[in-house]
Scaffold this motif. Structure first.
Motif, PDB file in Angstrom:
ATOM      1  N   THR A 110      -3.616   0.801   2.746  1.00 33.56           N
ATOM      2  CA  THR A 110      -2.696  -0.987   2.696  1.00 33.56           C
ATOM      3  C   THR A 110      -4.256  -1.067   1.841  1.00 33.56           C
ATOM      4  OG1 THR A 110      -2.143  -2.263   3.518  1.00 33.56           O
ATOM      5  CG2 THR A 110      -3.551  -1.102   4.785  1.00 33.56           C
ATOM      6  N   THR A 111      -5.052  -0.119   0.882  1.00 35.31           N
ATOM      7  CA  THR A 111      -5.834  -1.256   0.192  1.00 35.31           C
ATOM      8  C   THR A 111      -5.060  -1.906  -0.968  1.00 35.31           C
ATOM      9  OG1 THR A 111      -5.995   1.097  -1.730  1.00 35.31           O
ATOM     10  CG2 THR A 111      -7.370   0.763   0.538  1.00 35.31           C
ATOM     11  N   GLY A 112      -5.878  -2.474  -1.605  1.00 34.47           N
ATOM     12  CA  GLY A 112      -5.305  -3.448  -2.537  1.00 34.47           C
ATOM     13  C   GLY A 112      -4.578  -4.231  -2.139  1.00 34.47           C
ATOM     14  N   ARG A 113      -3.620  -5.405  -2.775  1.00 37.12           N
ATOM     15  CA  ARG A 113      -2.526  -6.381  -2.773  1.00 37.12           C
ATOM     16  C   ARG A 113      -1.540  -5.954  -1.361  1.00 37.12           C
ATOM     17  NH1 ARG A 113       0.150  -9.418  -5.856  1.00 37.12           N
ATOM     18  NH2 ARG A 113      -0.337 -11.622  -5.682  1.00 37.12           N
ATOM     19  N   SER A 114      -1.767  -5.660  -1.350  1.00 40.86           N
ATOM     20  CA  SER A 114      -0.952  -4.777   0.342  1.00 40.86           C
ATOM     21  C   SER A 114      -0.812  -5.340   1.314  1.00 40.86           C
ATOM     22  CB  SER A 114      -1.151  -3.504   0.634  1.00 40.86           C
ATOM     23  OG  SER A 114      -0.051  -2.890   1.506  1.00 40.86           O
ATOM     24  N   THR A 115       0.442  -6.269   2.308  1.00 43.08           N
ATOM     25  CA  THR A 115       0.354  -6.531   3.584  1.00 43.08           C
ATOM     26  C   THR A 115       1.226  -5.566   4.424  1.00 43.08           C
ATOM     27  OG1 THR A 115       3.172  -5.997   3.485  1.00 43.08           O
ATOM     28  CG2 THR A 115       1.840  -8.268   3.112  1.00 43.08           C
ATOM     29  N   GLY A 116       0.752  -4.176   4.365  1.00 44.49           N
ATOM     30  CA  GLY A 116       1.055  -3.336   5.673  1.00 44.49           C
ATOM     31  C   GLY A 116       0.351  -1.739   4.680  1.00 44.49           C
ATOM     32  N   PRO A 117       0.775  -1.006   5.768  1.00 40.77           N
ATOM     33  CA  PRO A 117       0.574   1.237   5.344  1.00 40.77           C
ATOM     34  C   PRO A 117       2.380   1.073   4.412  1.00 40.77           C
ATOM     35  CG  PRO A 117       0.150   0.718   7.393  1.00 40.77           C
ATOM     36  CD  PRO A 117       0.576  -0.883   7.410  1.00 40.77           C
ATOM     37  N   HIS A 118       1.734   1.445   3.288  1.00 37.44           N
ATOM     38  CA  HIS A 118       3.604   1.744   2.535  1.00 37.44           C
ATOM     39  C   HIS A 118       2.662   2.413   0.955  1.00 37.44           C
ATOM     40  CE1 HIS A 118       2.042  -2.229   0.584  1.00 37.44           C
ATOM     41  NE2 HIS A 118       3.343  -1.460  -0.998  1.00 37.44           N
ATOM     42  N   LEU A 119       2.912   2.848   0.434  1.00 34.29           N
ATOM     43  CA  LEU A 119       3.216   3.623  -0.741  1.00 34.29           C
ATOM     44  C   LEU A 119       3.271   2.856  -1.780  1.00 34.29           C
ATOM     45  CD1 LEU A 119       2.125   6.827  -2.648  1.00 34.29           C
ATOM     46  CD2 LEU A 119       3.870   7.184  -2.659  1.00 34.29           C
ATOM     47  N   HIS A 120       2.604   2.410  -2.676  1.00 37.11           N
ATOM     48  CA  HIS A 120       3.554   1.457  -3.966  1.00 37.11           C
ATOM     49  C   HIS A 120       3.702   3.087  -5.054  1.00 37.11           C
ATOM     50  CE1 HIS A 120       3.849  -1.338  -6.622  1.00 37.11           C
ATOM     51  NE2 HIS A 120       3.794  -0.787  -7.551  1.00 37.11           N
ATOM     52  N   TYR A 121       5.069   3.400  -5.526  1.00 38.08           N
ATOM     53  CA  TYR A 121       5.301   4.374  -6.391  1.00 38.08           C
ATOM     54  C   TYR A 121       5.657   4.205  -7.610  1.00 38.08           C
ATOM     55  CZ  TYR A 121       7.280   8.474  -7.822  1.00 38.08           C
ATOM     56  OH  TYR A 121       7.611   9.257  -9.354  1.00 38.08           O
ATOM     57  N   GLU A 122       4.869   4.726  -9.035  1.00 39.03           N
ATOM     58  CA  GLU A 122       5.614   4.404 -10.194  1.00 39.03           C
ATOM     59  C   GLU A 122       5.812   5.298 -10.495  1.00 39.03           C
ATOM     60  OE1 GLU A 122       3.122   1.062 -12.253  1.00 39.03           O
ATOM     61  OE2 GLU A 122       3.071   0.159 -10.845  1.00 39.03           O
ATOM     62  N   VAL A 123       7.086   4.745 -11.920  1.00 37.97           N
ATOM     63  CA  VAL A 123       6.831   6.031 -13.255  1.00 37.97           C
ATOM     64  C   VAL A 123       6.510   5.038 -14.332  1.00 37.97           C
ATOM     65  CG1 VAL A 123       8.780   7.846 -13.487  1.00 37.97           C
ATOM     66  CG2 VAL A 123       8.776   7.224 -11.412  1.00 37.97           C
ATOM     67  N   ARG A 124       6.334   5.664 -15.203  1.00 39.24           N
ATOM     68  CA  ARG A 124       6.460   4.772 -16.300  1.00 39.24           C
ATOM     69  C   ARG A 124       6.242   6.069 -17.597  1.00 39.24           C
ATOM     70  NH1 ARG A 124       2.967  -0.002 -17.286  1.00 39.24           N
ATOM     71  NH2 ARG A 124       2.244  -1.261 -14.498  1.00 39.24           N
ATOM     72  N   ILE A 125       7.307   5.507 -19.157  1.00 35.94           N
ATOM     73  CA  ILE A 125       7.559   6.126 -20.161  1.00 35.94           C
ATOM     74  C   ILE A 125       6.907   5.452 -21.074  1.00 35.94           C
ATOM     75  CG2 ILE A 125       9.390   6.572 -21.315  1.00 35.94           C
ATOM     76  CD1 ILE A 125      11.163   7.170 -19.093  1.00 35.94           C
ATOM     77  N   ASN A 126       6.052   6.503 -21.461  1.00 35.79           N
ATOM     78  CA  ASN A 126       5.129   5.365 -23.116  1.00 35.79           C
ATOM     79  C   ASN A 126       4.516   4.022 -22.175  1.00 35.79           C
ATOM     80  OD1 ASN A 126       5.403   7.809 -23.982  1.00 35.79           O
ATOM     81  ND2 ASN A 126       8.138   6.419 -25.235  1.00 35.79           N
ATOM     82  N   GLY A 127       4.070   3.874 -21.157  1.00 29.45           N
ATOM     83  CA  GLY A 127       3.409   2.861 -20.809  1.00 29.45           C
ATOM     84  C   GLY A 127       4.597   1.640 -20.094  1.00 29.45           C
ATOM     85  N   ASP A 128       5.380   1.689 -20.348  1.00 28.43           N
ATOM     86  CA  ASP A 128       6.354   0.770 -19.555  1.00 28.43           C
ATOM     87  C   ASP A 128       6.845   1.204 -17.747  1.00 28.43           C
ATOM     88  OD1 ASP A 128       5.957  -0.967 -22.192  1.00 28.43           O
ATOM     89  OD2 ASP A 128       7.738  -0.083 -23.117  1.00 28.43           O
ATOM     90  N   PRO A 129       6.452   0.589 -17.573  1.00 33.82           N
ATOM     91  CA  PRO A 129       7.756   1.221 -15.698  1.00 33.82           C
ATOM     92  C   PRO A 129       8.833   0.690 -15.765  1.00 33.82           C
ATOM     93  CG  PRO A 129       7.117  -1.296 -16.075  1.00 33.82           C
ATOM     94  CD  PRO A 129       6.192  -1.023 -17.041  1.00 33.82           C
TER      95      PRO A 129
END
Length: 437
Positions: free
Chosen positions: A401-420
């Motif tokens: 839950t590090t960074g801008r987080s309100t509780g334990p979770h996974l922030h997961y992103e997929v980007r194509i050529n830098g765009d989410p």
């Protein structure tokens, strides 16, 4: 003119007669003509005229008749000579055929040996294509593909005494052709078998040619089946790629291929190419497409980064920022699971960041090639280092839950050529692919 005189009445002279007078100068001669003679001369006049006309006609048509007779004689002689020449030619042809019959049969057998060697080479091509089709599929799909190939291959239709064991060895690398390595070839074995059954040479050669025809037909059918099986194997993967919003034709495998080389020979058989070459070319294209997808698939983020159930607490898109209360773009999805849960790489690639990253807290970013990358934020710890190559499913960190987080979770992103982009496109397609849909 008729004359009536006393002597005529006395019976000493004919009662009637004609006198003909001919005047010549001062002299006149008179001749008495009896009526019978006169009528005889008159009767001979038409005959004389006919004989004269015939003679005149003969002399007039003499040259024409002579030329016609000579022409007919020449035609008869020419026709006779032509028939004589034809008979002589048939005799010479029969003799020549008898003389070259042995050589022609030998040439035919040599051609059959060359054809057998060519079919052996094609057999190896089919074996490699079938092996490539199987290697590009999962175990279940591989079994389906090979079953389809075997079902389409007319092994059972190969006639008795076949010169090839193609049906039994179509899916394993074939040895070198016996006709080329000095061993007794299958043609020779079949020829010996024909000799044992009492067939003459020509009948044995005809049987060998028929057997090779059946083998070639089977190879064409098998090549077509391999292409269909390869297309069937890659269809599900191509569908998943399309659902994720990518073009399968534009993806390349990030891994460096094994060293290869050689001159460029385009695989574009023309209309004059054999049926096998055309079928093999189409199958090769399908197999190559499937092979390329097989190499690319591990580098596409179809794997879920958390094992087990992981509900989505915040989807991709616009939302109210939990800290500022203002509209903002959420560039990924938030997946819930217990603190310290294992976080795994959604696809193979190279770690380009592992450590603190602003609002992400502790974050790992992986470059998967083809412009694709994934980010894993709010980790409690990382298990990889920058520059490290990781496999799909490898452990890269633990949920936190590090960074801008309100509780334990996974922030997961997929980007194509830098765009989410929305990661759930890949997650949904990956789940369908895993189910075999």
């Amino acid at each position: 003119m008729p004359s009536h005189n006393p002597s005529a009445r006395s019976g000493l002279l004919p009662t009637t007669h004609y006198f003909v007078s001919i005047s010549r100068g001062d002299s006149i001669r008179t001749a008495m003509v009896r009526p019978a003679l006169l009528w005889g001369l008159l009767a001979l006049a038409p005959l004389s005229l006919g004989v004269g006309a015939a003679g005149a006609g003969y002399f007039a048509l003499h040259d024409t008749l002579l030329r016609a007779a000579l022409t007919r004689a020449a035609d008869i002689r020419t026709a006779y000579e032509a028939r004589l020449d034809a008979a002589r030619g048939r005799l010479e042809e029969t003799e020549s055929r008898r003389l070259i019959e042995g050589k022609t049969l030998e040439d035919t057998v040599k051609a059959l040996f060359k054809r057998e060697a060519r079919l052996e080479e094609r057999e190896q091509v089919l074996a490699r294509l079938a092996a490539a089709t199987g290697s590009s599929a999962s175990s279940a799909a591989q079994a389906d593909a090979l079953s389809a190939i075997r079902a389409a291959s007319p092994q059972a239709e190969t006639p008795a005494g076949s010169t090839s064991e193609l049906g039994a060895r179509a899916y394993a690398p074939a040895p070198a052709s016996p006709a080329l390595d000095g061993k007794v070839s299958r043609l020779e074995r079949a020829s010996d078998s024909g000799a044992e059954t009492g067939l003459d040479k020509r009948a044995r050669v005809a049987r060998l040619a028929t057997s090779l025809d059946a083998i070639e037909t089977g190879q064409i059918v098998t090549a077509t089946a391999i292409g269909a099986a390869a297309a069937q194997v890659s269809a599900r993967e191509a569908k998943a790629v399309l659902e994720a919003g990518l073009d399968p034709a534009k993806l390349t495998a990030p891994e460096a291929p094994a060293p290869v080389g050689g001159p460029f020979v385009p695989l574009d058989p023309g209309p004059e190419a054999s049926a096998f070459d055309r079928a093999a070319a189409r199958s090769a294209v399908e197999v190559a497409t499937g092979e390329r997808l097989r190499l690319v698939m591990p580098f596409l983020p179809f794997l879920k980064p958390l094992l087990g159930e992981s509900p989505v607490s915040s989807p991709f898109g616009y939302r109210i920022d939990p800290f500022l209360g203002r509209p903002a773009l959420h560039a990924g999805v938030d997946l819930l699971q217990d603190y310290g849960a294992e976080v795994r790489a959604a696809a193979a690639g190279r770690v380009v960041h592992a450590g603190p990253m602003g609002g992400y807290g502790t974050m790992v970013e992986i470059d998967h090639g083809n412009g694709l990358s994934t980010r894993y934020g709010h980790l409690s710890e990382t298990q990889v280092a920058e520059g490290e190559e990781v496999a799909q499913g490898a452990l890269i960190g633990r949920l936190g839950t590090t960074g801008r987080s309100t509780g334990p979770h996974l922030h997961y992103e997929v980007r194509i050529n830098g765009d989410p982009i929305d990661p759930e496109r890949f997650l949904t397609a990956g789940q369908r692919l895993a189910r075999g849909d």
